[in-house]
Design a protein around this motif. Structure first.
Motif, short mmCIF file in Angstrom:
data_model
loop_
_atom_site.label_atom_id
_atom_site.label_comp_id
_atom_site.label_asym_id
_atom_site.label_seq_id
_atom_site.Cartn_x
_atom_site.Cartn_y
_atom_site.Cartn_z
N GLU A 6 -40.32 16.51 4.35
CA GLU A 6 -40.87 15.15 4.39
C GLU A 6 -41.77 14.87 3.19
N GLN A 7 -42.70 15.77 2.91
CA GLN A 7 -43.64 15.58 1.80
C GLN A 7 -43.83 16.91 1.08
N ARG B 76 -38.96 4.78 4.72
CA ARG B 76 -40.08 5.41 4.02
C ARG B 76 -40.13 4.80 2.61
N ASP C 114 -46.91 7.49 1.36
CA ASP C 114 -45.71 7.04 2.07
C ASP C 114 -46.08 5.87 2.97
N MET D 25 -44.56 3.93 6.06
CA MET D 25 -43.51 4.07 7.06
C MET D 25 -43.34 2.75 7.80
N ASP E 138 -34.98 6.69 6.50
CA ASP E 138 -35.38 8.03 6.92
C ASP E 138 -35.76 7.96 8.38
N TYR F 9 -36.04 12.63 -2.07
CA TYR F 9 -35.34 11.60 -1.31
C TYR F 9 -34.14 11.05 -2.08
#
Length: 446
Positions: A373-374, A80, A126, A128, A71, A272
């Motif tokens: 994203e979330q 991610r 998450d 990263m 990502d 995702y």
């Protein structure tokens, strides 16, 4: 004598040639090694153990890892990792990659707890990770110390979504994916499940993803039929083997380790999981149908909405309750072949509550996954682009369940027969899949 001298000269020349060849090879190899980055010179020992589980404990922590995705939408980070972390014991972590068989150097991880935790000790998280330069990463693992060695039992996660330069319109496999967060508690609502999935087929959904902790025996037979068809992707979700999952949404009322069997982790994982395969993702529960009211299918509705509201990544759909205690009086869809089947017959429930203006009514969502994203359950936490609340005359959630406004009389409810518009195809399709699962025969319930 001359022959002996000649032989000696030949042997000496052979020795010189061999020595020079070895010297040249050694210098050349050294130069090549100096030109290869550190992560490529490492011994090719990874990955030794690749997780094949949907929930993987992180060594020497209280945390759980779910899956890793490429990502690159967040500057400075490439990977991610979705997980479920214990909030009071989050420590620094470091990422190490397998670069096509060779170990990388470690890079510092950025740990992002989701803002919605509802008071529970464990939260969707998450992790990263930046990938080192010149590393074509295939797997990732997390370590408590930088540059620490790889233990023999270290678990690696495969990295998904590794496509590059994907042309969205050409490469996406599905227009719509429905994400069902969790089945638990031996859920066995067979009839409503079949009706809901067949309704979604008619609306243009190409794939349903469901996270299964436990379900009843009849529903399990039906799940297997849908899975064999490729319409349903079943993700095992044994969260109860790792934590004490809550059956409620609020820690102060329901207790437990994590909200609703880890619902927030599964919803985000599904987004995702669908990012390279689906144009849209629908987030809703198994007893809900996101229903267009002015179009015959979801694609026609979304084409209109996108034209009117460009650069919108989140479409909010209002929930409408159809109390299952009230039945349509004629019995038109009280069909004999469905009598005795576990579950609710949604075609018999045509009375809809009007949402109270004084109460909060949660939405469910249609998302463009590449712009998200979330997410939480009823709203997106981080996204790109705009969000839009779809008017209820265009789209509603049909939610057949116990009444929300229990004091309302039948006369105070709205008659809504939208599902009946599809009955000519819906009923035989439901019968067909139930019969294939061995739950129905021509005379009635088998």
């Amino acid at each position: 004598m001359d022959e002996i001298k000649g032989l000696r000269r030949k042997l000496f020349l052979l020795f010189i040639i061999t020595f020079v060849s070895i010297f040249i090879f050694t210098v050349s190899s050294s130069r090549r090694n100096r030109s290869i980055p550190n992560h490529r010179r490492a011994t090719s020992i990874c990955p030794s153990h690749v997780s094949d589980q949907t929930i993987t404990p992180l060594n020497n922590t209280k945390h759980l890892l779910v899956s890793a995705f490429k990502d690159q939408r967040v500057k400075g980070f490439d990977i991610r990792i979705i997980g479920v972390f214990r909030r009071d014991s989050i420590q620094p972590l470091h990422c190490r990659f397998c670069c096509e068989g060779s170990l990388s150097i470690t890079t510092p991880a950025n740990i992002l707890q989701h803002s919605d935790n509802f008071g529970f000790p464990f939260v969707a998280t998450d992790v990263m990770c930046p990938i080192p330069e010149n590393c074509n990463a295939t797997h990732v693992t997390l370590l408590p110390q930088p540059e620490s060695g790889i233990a023999s039992n270290q678990i690696w996660l495969p990295i998904r979504n590794r496509k590059t330069n994907m042309d969205e319109e050409e490469k996406l496999q599905f227009n719509f994916t429905v994400c069902i967060s969790n089945l638990f508690g031996d859920y066995n609502n067979v009839l409503q499940f079949a009706q809901t999935l067949e309704m979604y087929r008619l609306l243009g959904v190409g794939r349903v993803v469901i996270y299964n902790t436990s379900c009843g025996p009849e529903l399990d037979r039906l799940l297997q039929i849908y899975s064999q068809d490729g319409f349903l992707e079943i993700v095992p979700w044994p969260i109860h083997q790792h934590l004490n999952p809550s059956k409620g949404w609020l820690f102060s009322e329901h207790g437990g380790d994590v909200h609703y069997f880890g619902q927030l982790a599964t919803l985000n994982e599904c987004i995702y999981r669908s990012m390279e395969r689906s144009r849209y993702v629908l987030l809703n529960d198994i007893d809900e149908i996101i229903m267009p009211y002015q179009h015959d299918n979801l694609m026609s509705m979304m084409n209109m909405l996108e034209e009117q509201h460009p650069n919108t990544g989140v479409f909010l759909i209002k929930n409408h309750i159809f109390p299952k205690k009230h039945f349509e009086p004629s019995g038109r869809f009280h069909l004999p072949q469905w009598i005795g089947l576990p579950g609710v017959n949604i075609l018999e429930h045509i009375y809809r509550e009007e949402p109270s203006i004084n109460a909060y009514h949660p939405h469910k969502m249609i998302l463009q996954p590449r712009l998200v994203e979330q997410t939480s359950v009823h709203e997106v936490i981080k996204h790109m682009g705009n969000h839009f609340q779809v008017p209820q005359e265009i789209c509603r959630i049909i939610h057949v369940r116990v009444a929300l406004q229990r004091a309302l009389t039948l006369e105070e409810l709205n008659v809504d027969k939208r599902l009946w518009d599809f009955h000519e195809k819906l009923v035989p399709n439901v019968d067909k899949v139930l019969k294939r699962a061995g739950l129905l025969n021509s005379e009635g319930q088998g």
